[in-house]
Write an enzyme that holds these catalytic residues in place. Sequence first.
Site: not given
Ligand code: SAM
Lengths: 319, 172
Positions: A131, A134-135, A180, A250
Site C-alpha cells: 500500500a 505505487g510500485k 502479513d 525510505c
Molecule cells: C513503505 S510502505 C510501502 C509503499 C508501497 N510499496 C508503494 O510503493 O506504494 C510499507 C507498507 O508495508 C506495510 N506493512 C507493515 N507491516 C507489514 C507486514 N508485516 N507485512 C507486509 N506489509 C507490512 C505498511 O502498512 C505499509 O503500507
Amino acid sequence: MKTLVFPSTPESVGLARLYRYDEWIVNRFMQYVPDVYTFLESLERDPPRYIRTNTLKIDSKKLKSKLLSKGFKLKETALEDVIAVEKALYSIGATTEYLLGYYYIQDLSSCFAVEALDIGKDQTVLDMASAPGGKTTFIAQKMENTGCLIAIEPNPKRVRSILYNIARCGVINTCVFTMDGRQVSNLNLKFDRVLLDAPCSGEGVIAKDNDRRTNHKPEDVEYCALIQRELIEAAIKVVKPGGLLVYSTCSFAPEENENIVNYLLDKFDIQIEPFQYGNDGLVNFGDFHFRQDLKNTKRFYPHLHKTLGFYIAKIRVNN
Amino acid sequence: MFRKACRQELTILRRAFNKWGVFDFFVEKTILIKEEYHKDTEVYLLSSGLELIILSRQPNYAGLKVGELKKNFLPSMEGADLIARVSKNFPHIIVNEIAERLILYGRSVLGQSIVGGTENLNENEIILLLNRNREPIGVGRTKFSGKYLFQIDIVTVTTLIDAGHYLRNEGQ
Ligand SMILES: C[S@@+](CC[C@H](N)C(=O)[O-])C[C@H]1O[C@@H](n2cnc3c(N)ncnc32)[C@H](O)[C@@H]1O
C-alpha cells in the site's frame, strides 16, 4: 540489536540546533552521508515532485503534451516514464489526467526500486508490502498487464488505497491479499520476482514532517529492523531459484538497510547484483563491518540524486 | 467469492458487450464473477495468468472491476474507460469543460453543456459521459430522449458514477 548512537561533538550539537533535529540523528548522518552540510540544507527545501506515466493508458509523449498545454513545466529524468514536475498550475493530484489514471505521483527513487526488478511479461511477481500501490501499479505496467502480480498488505485501511490505484490505473493482472508478509509462504507460491519495499522508520522523509525531527527515536529503528529481518527472510524463501528479490526502504539507517541485507547474505545462497543508479552501499558504519558486496546495494540522497532518501538492494537467488 | 460466470450471466454479458461495442475485445479475455452477501454481483476482467490463483486461493480483491450485473450489465468507471478505448460505437454524450469539472464532483448534466454525442438516445438509457477529448469521465442515465436532452437549465442526464468519486470518498 541496538541502534548505534555516537558521542556528541560541538559540530553535531551545533548542526542539530541549526536544523532543529535531535542531536543523535545529525550525529549519525555525519558518520556516513557525503557532504552532510549540503545534505541538511537540501532537506530544508521542498523535495522535487515526480510523476510516472501509466503506459497502460497513455504514452509519455502524449501525456507531456497534455500537461504542457495546461501550463505545467516538466523535465525529463533518468527513467523514460518518469517526469519531474517543475511547475503545476493546479494540484497534480486533482487533474482530469490524474483521475483518468494517466499518471501516478511517485518519487523517482521508488521508480528505481521497480527498475531494479528487471520485470518482464508473464512473470509471477510478489509485492510484499504494497500500500498504497505505487510500485504495484508500476510493476503491472512493466508486465504489460500480463502474468500474475500478487500484492500483500496487512492494513485493511491501506488496502483501500491499493484498490483505488489499481482501478484508476487500469491494472488487470493483480490480486490483493490482506495479510502479513511474514505469512507469505502460506500462499504456497514461488515467484520470479519479489519486491519487499519494507515498512521502515521513514528517515528518508524525516524532513517533511517537522515533529519527526525531534520525536524520531533509536528504538524506532530497532523496532523496524526486527520486522524487516522477519519479512526479508520470508521473502527470500518464496523466490524461485535464479529469481530476484529487491529490498528497499525510505530510510537512511544502516541498521534497516545494509545490516539487513548482510544478515541475509550470511544465511542464504544469494548474490548482490550491481545497479546503475545511486551511491554505493556502506561497508563500514561505526562498529559494523559489512561484507564488501554490500557496495553493490544503493543509497539515494536528496542533495545528490534529487530524490527522497532511499535504499535499494538487488538480490539474486542462486540456482 | 470469485467464480466463473454461469450460462445465464454469460448471455447477459455477451449482449451487453455487443451493445457497448466491445464484444470482440472480450472474446479472448478472462472474466470472473464476484459474489458477496448483500452486494451486487460484480464482473472482473483479469489477465489469464491470474485466473487459477484467484479460483484456488480466493484473494480479497483481484483484477479490474468492469461492471455490475443486475438485470443488465452496468459498466463501472473502469469498464467505461475500457469501452471508450476499445469501442468504435457506444452510446455517449460529449460535454463542455464546465460540465466536465462538475461531473468530476459528482454533479449531473444540464442540457446546455452537452456539445455532441450519439444521436437519438432513448430515455433511461445508460450512456458514457465524455469530455471534449473523448475521454470517459463518467457513466450516466438519460432522463429524456433525442433532442430533449439539450433542454436548457434542466438536468437531462443523471451522473451515476464519475472518475472523481474515489478521490472524494478517499479515507471513508
Ligand atoms: C513503505 S510502505 C510501502 C509503499 C508501497 N510499496 C508503494 O510503493 O506504494 C510499507 C507498507 O508495508 C506495510 N506493512 C507493515 N507491516 C507489514 C507486514 N508485516 N507485512 C507486509 N506489509 C507490512 C505498511 O502498512 C505499509 O503500507
